[in-house]
Design a protein around this motif. Structure first.
Motif, PDB file in Angstrom:
ATOM      1  N   VAL A 128      28.333  66.215  57.736  1.00  0.00           N
ATOM      2  CA  VAL A 128      27.397  65.591  58.673  1.00  0.00           C
ATOM      3  C   VAL A 128      26.095  66.398  58.665  1.00  0.00           C
ATOM      4  CG1 VAL A 128      29.135  64.564  60.174  1.00  0.00           C
ATOM      5  CG2 VAL A 128      28.412  66.905  60.585  1.00  0.00           C
ATOM      6  N   CYS A 154      30.280  70.913  57.431  1.00  0.00           N
ATOM      7  CA  CYS A 154      31.621  70.326  57.524  1.00  0.00           C
ATOM      8  C   CYS A 154      31.747  69.550  58.845  1.00  0.00           C
ATOM      9  CB  CYS A 154      32.654  71.448  57.467  1.00  0.00           C
ATOM     10  SG  CYS A 154      34.338  70.922  57.786  1.00  0.00           S
ATOM     11  N   ARG A 155      32.369  68.395  58.770  1.00  0.00           N
ATOM     12  CA  ARG A 155      32.533  67.556  59.960  1.00  0.00           C
ATOM     13  C   ARG A 155      33.511  68.180  60.968  1.00  0.00           C
ATOM     14  NH1 ARG A 155      32.051  61.971  60.841  1.00  0.00           N
ATOM     15  NH2 ARG A 155      31.022  61.929  58.817  1.00  0.00           N
ATOM     16  N   TRP A 209      37.692  63.405  63.979  1.00  0.00           N
ATOM     17  CA  TRP A 209      37.155  62.218  63.294  1.00  0.00           C
ATOM     18  C   TRP A 209      37.057  61.084  64.311  1.00  0.00           C
ATOM     19  CZ3 TRP A 209      40.264  61.655  58.057  1.00  0.00           C
ATOM     20  CH2 TRP A 209      40.016  62.780  57.262  1.00  0.00           C
ATOM     21  N   TRP A 236      38.546  58.265  54.389  1.00  0.00           N
ATOM     22  CA  TRP A 236      38.089  59.637  54.618  1.00  0.00           C
ATOM     23  C   TRP A 236      39.100  60.648  54.090  1.00  0.00           C
ATOM     24  CZ3 TRP A 236      35.109  60.379  59.897  1.00  0.00           C
ATOM     25  CH2 TRP A 236      34.015  59.499  59.911  1.00  0.00           C
ATOM     26  N   PRO A 243      28.159  60.836  53.447  1.00  0.00           N
ATOM     27  CA  PRO A 243      27.463  61.641  54.436  1.00  0.00           C
ATOM     28  C   PRO A 243      26.117  61.046  54.780  1.00  0.00           C
ATOM     29  CG  PRO A 243      28.371  63.002  52.698  1.00  0.00           C
ATOM     30  CD  PRO A 243      28.586  61.592  52.291  1.00  0.00           C
ATOM     31  N   SER A 274      27.166  56.705  57.061  1.00  0.00           N
ATOM     32  CA  SER A 274      28.516  56.272  57.396  1.00  0.00           C
ATOM     33  C   SER A 274      28.560  54.793  57.722  1.00  0.00           C
ATOM     34  CB  SER A 274      29.042  57.056  58.592  1.00  0.00           C
ATOM     35  OG  SER A 274      29.260  58.375  58.205  1.00  0.00           O
TER      36      SER A 274
END
Ligand SMILES: C[S@@+](CC[C@H](N)C(=O)[O-])C[C@H]1O[C@@H](n2cnc3c(N)ncnc32)[C@H](O)[C@@H]1O
Length: 319
Positions: free
Chosen positions: A183, A203-204, A208, A235, A303, A306
């Protein structure tokens, strides 16, 4: 083993731009993994088994003694163990109802006898965000409450608005592609401080947010009591590393959310369910996704671009 078939696939689609296909079988998923996949040939398995909560599936009876159910989950782990490649990932989606919070962890413990739990991901179906916590950069004009969950009538429990995705591997050391789900930094001026700031992505993390699509009529728009959105499986594939996936499977494919993810990620796929009515919906969804041109990774959510969960077949998990 209801509905086991030894024959041809219930449905088969060629995957555009590849030599592979998407195959759906009306077959017991544990048996099918052994019969349709060579040992250690699948790089990823993404699935959500029945949770033993009495869900009104059309064919499967979702209520057995806990011990018997957990033994069956152990059988599932054994079937996955046989089919999964050495550096493979097994993503197992399970939820717990508020009245039985250990259920998901009992399932995870059972699978943990065979595999190592490498990551615990939280599938967040609904979240309320207060404007003051979102910060100015988010541009929220007001507090927001996003997504859906199945409400419960209770004076003891809060609504269940999340489920787990347990990421199992053989030794807990499988490299993953964290930035495939990266993200954007909220404040790019600080990016140089972190090495992972390359590409302006971070990193996300393990939450989620994947809301159910809003639907008008369940029997028409989401004819299944416990589906997940295609994005969940998509994902998982991207986190494992899309290009490292030669073939993957979902032994409980239901109405085909994983099969739609196979279209979107362009990776060959095997799906199993014992229920012909669900498979018919799965077949139609795959066909529709191919007709819409969702095949090919370039059209998939990445990324910073979405895909909204609209069109996902999200069903509320049991709460
Ligand atoms: C939680 S649902 C999976 C839903 C799916 N993820 C989706 O998005 O549609 C579990 C599914 O397992 C199927 N099922 C139950 N026992 C099975 C078995 N032994 N083999 C294959 N499918 C089975 C049920 O019919 C049901 O559709």
């Amino acid at each position: 083993m209801t509905g086991v078939s030894r024959g041809a696939p219930y449905a088969r689609f060629r995957l555009p731009g590849t030599r592979g296909s998407i195959e759906l079988y009306r077959e017991d998923g544990l048996v099918g993994l052994g019969r349709r996949a060579k040992p250690r040939s699948l790089d990823v398995i993404v699935t959500s088994p029945p949770y033993n909560l009495g869900q009104p599936y059309t064919t499967y009876r979702d209520r057995r003694p806990r011990n018997e159910y957990l033994r069956w989950i152990g059988d599932l782990a054994a079937a996955v163990d046989r089919a999964l490649s050495g550096r493979g990932s097994f993503f197992l989606n399970v939820g717990s109802p508020p009245r039985d919070p250990w259920l998901a962890w009992d399932v995870a413990r059972e699978v943990g006898k065979t595999f190592v739990l490498q990551n615990v991901l939280h599938w967040v179906k609904s979240i309320a965000i207060e404007r003051r916590f979102a910060g100015r950069a988010a541009g929220l004009g007001r507090d927001v409450a996003l997504g859906h969950y199945r409400p419960i009538a209770s004076s003891r429990y809060v609504h269940g608005a999340h489920e787990y995705i347990f990421h199992f591997t053989r030794r807990g050391d499988v490299s993953i592609d964290r930035l495939a789900l990266g993200v954007a930094y909220q404040d790019p001026s600080n990016v140089h401080r972190w090495r992972s700031g390359r590409d302006r992505l971070r990193c996300r993390g393990n939450t989620w947010f994947l809301p159910y699509a809003t639907i008008q009529r369940r029997s028409r728009d989401r004819p299944h009591p416990a589906s997940f959105p295609p994005e969940l499986a998509e994902w998982c594939i991207r986190l494992h590393g899309r290009l490292r996936v030669r073939r993957w499977a979902d032994p409980f494919v239901g109405i085909g959310s994983s099969a739609v993810a196979a279209v979107r990620t362009g990776r060959p796929f095997l799906g199993f369910d014992i229920d012909a009515a669900y498979l018919a919906v799965a077949r139609d969804r795959v066909r529709a996704a191919l007709e819409r041109g969702e095949g090919g990774f370039s059209s998939s959510s990445g990324p910073g671009r979405s895909r909204p969960a609209a069109g996902s077949t999200r069903a509320s998990a049991p709460s």
